[in-house]
Design an enzyme around this catalytic site. Structure first.
Site, mmCIF file in Angstrom:
data_model
loop_
_atom_site.group_PDB
_atom_site.id
_atom_site.type_symbol
_atom_site.label_atom_id
_atom_site.label_comp_id
_atom_site.label_asym_id
_atom_site.label_seq_id
_atom_site.Cartn_x
_atom_site.Cartn_y
_atom_site.Cartn_z
ATOM 1 N N TYR A 78 -6.149 -10.504 -9.841
ATOM 2 C CA TYR A 78 -4.709 -10.730 -9.894
ATOM 3 C C TYR A 78 -4.407 -12.230 -9.776
ATOM 4 O O TYR A 78 -5.317 -13.052 -9.714
ATOM 5 C CB TYR A 78 -4.009 -9.869 -8.853
ATOM 6 C CG TYR A 78 -4.259 -8.393 -9.108
ATOM 7 C CD1 TYR A 78 -3.976 -7.842 -10.361
ATOM 8 C CD2 TYR A 78 -4.833 -7.572 -8.146
ATOM 9 C CE1 TYR A 78 -4.231 -6.501 -10.636
ATOM 10 C CE2 TYR A 78 -5.099 -6.225 -8.414
ATOM 11 C CZ TYR A 78 -4.801 -5.703 -9.652
ATOM 12 O OH TYR A 78 -5.074 -4.386 -9.939
ATOM 13 N N CYS A 117 -3.098 1.191 -4.138
ATOM 14 C CA CYS A 117 -1.944 1.361 -5.022
ATOM 15 C C CYS A 117 -1.673 2.847 -5.274
ATOM 16 O O CYS A 117 -2.595 3.623 -5.501
ATOM 17 C CB CYS A 117 -2.187 0.643 -6.336
ATOM 18 S SG CYS A 117 -2.159 -1.151 -6.186
ATOM 19 N N ALA A 128 -0.638 -2.970 -2.684
ATOM 20 C CA ALA A 128 -0.184 -4.232 -3.262
ATOM 21 C C ALA A 128 1.309 -4.134 -3.555
ATOM 22 O O ALA A 128 1.754 -3.253 -4.295
ATOM 23 C CB ALA A 128 -0.963 -4.534 -4.539
#
Length: 370
Positions: free
Chosen positions: A182, A25, A57
């Site tokens: 997540y 990220c 992501a």
């Protein structure tokens, strides 16, 4: 010959060597749109000599972003912005690409790491999060709304729509993010999933929604697009998700036609106790590879060339993924190839950098100058 630098195939996706660049990220997008930072960041990693480049992501919906600055692929504008980066890479590098599609669930609405990484509450400009159950990730954080049937359908549809955009961009692969706490991981783990319906309780039920998403994505893109899954092999918390359940999940993924599994760990709970050390997750990848037969990518403190070579040569995984190590040394594959006596692809603009003692490092090159 160095096993690390042999070609391989993740289903239909052909790679020149066994080195993957893991999703990392960047917290640098504008309303989900890739920016100049992504052009620079992914562009220079595309010249690294690795066999595969995975994007960070990439959220399938605005509320699925980890932070407000996350990359997304829910709109035409997102697709157009990412297309510019993809087209630039295609002009200068043969590296195949994989987009990691994800939804952050209850871990959405966070600050960037350099801003502390904390939950951004509604009163601070954050947004309402969703999850399998109305259980906050940590005390004091936003309590998510438990997804109902319509919410599940909408999220599954968002994954499908984003996958269609990946294919439209001409990208070779998709990785579905079911790791690091997540949303899809939240359904798998009994720590975060305490539903009483068909999506909670037993292992079969907890796997149901992630498997539905995988099946839907696999069905929406052609067989020429590789579809894989990143998992956390264990929660590192007693009573949580563990390696035995991960093996079962991997076996189900193979039955659905998944092309690879990328094995990480942790992220579901601040109570996790992780024994961090060199290659600390490789044993999980080895077990899953052996018991599922899926092509497997190992990741986590793989930093040395010989270490990576041994993982591949010993059959512990089919590829190794680098993250922080390749940010620190963006030419890691070049240096590994030099150390192991292998060859690596390099752009002709850089051929003159080949050290004299490694005359075949970049393969058959031709140089001349007046």
């Amino acid at each position: 010959m160095s096993q690390l630098f042999t070609p391989y195939a993740l289903g239909p996706l052909q790679v020149a060597n066994r080195i993957a660049i893991a999703p990392m990220c960047q917290y640098s997008a504008d309303n989900g749109n890739a920016t100049d930072w992504h052009m620079i960041h992914l562009g220079h990693l595309a010249l690294s000599g690795a066999g595969l480049l995975m994007t960070e992501a990439t959220a399938v919906s605005p509320e699925g972003r980890i932070s407000a600055e996350d990359l997304g692929l829910w709109s035409d504008a997102n697709q157009t912005a990412l297309a510019k980066v993809v087209q630039a890479i295609r002009r200068h590098s043969p590296i195949p690409l994989v987009v990691q599609l994800g939804h952050a669930g209850r871990k959405a609405s966070s600050r960037a790491p350099w801003q502390g990484g904390a939950c951004v509450h509604l009163a601070e400009g954050g947004w309402q999060t969703v999850a399998p159950s109305a259980i906050a990730h940590a005390p004091g954080e936003t309590v998510p709304i438990a997804l109902d049937e319509m919410g599940l359908l909408q999220i599954k549809g968002a994954f499908v729509a984003a996958a269609q955009r990946v294919h439209a961009l001409g990208i070779e692969g998709i990785e579905l993010h079911a790791a690091h706490g997540y949303l899809l991981h939240q359904f798998l783990s009994p720590l975060s999933n305490q539903r009483m319906d068909a999506y909670g309780g037993s292992l079969e039920n907890r796997m149901r929604f992630p498997l539905e998403v995988v099946a839907a994505v696999r069905a929406t893109v052609p067989a020429t697009v590789a579809v894989g899954v990143r998992i956390s092999a264990t929660d590192w918390v007693e009573g949580g998700w563990d390696i035995e359940q991960s093996v079962r999940f991997a076996q189900e993924l193979k039955q659905l036609g998944a092309d690879f599994i990328h094995v990480s760990s942790g992220g579901i709970s601040p109570q996790q106790q992780i024994p961090v050390g060199p290659g600390y997750q490789v044993a999980f990848a080895e077990r899953i590879k052996r018991d599922s037969g899926l092509p497997t990518i190992s990741v986590g403190l793989i930093t040395e060339a010989q270490q990576a070579q041994d993982i591949i040569a010993n059959g512990q995984s089919d590829m190794v993924a680098l993250a922080r190590a390749i940010l620190f040394d963006p030419r890691w594959p070049w240096h590994a190839a030099a150390q192991l006596g292998a060859q690596v692809q390099a752009p002709p603009q850089y051929w003159r950098s080949q050290p004299r003692e490694f005359k075949n490092l970049f393969g058959d090159t031709t140089l001349g100058q007046r």
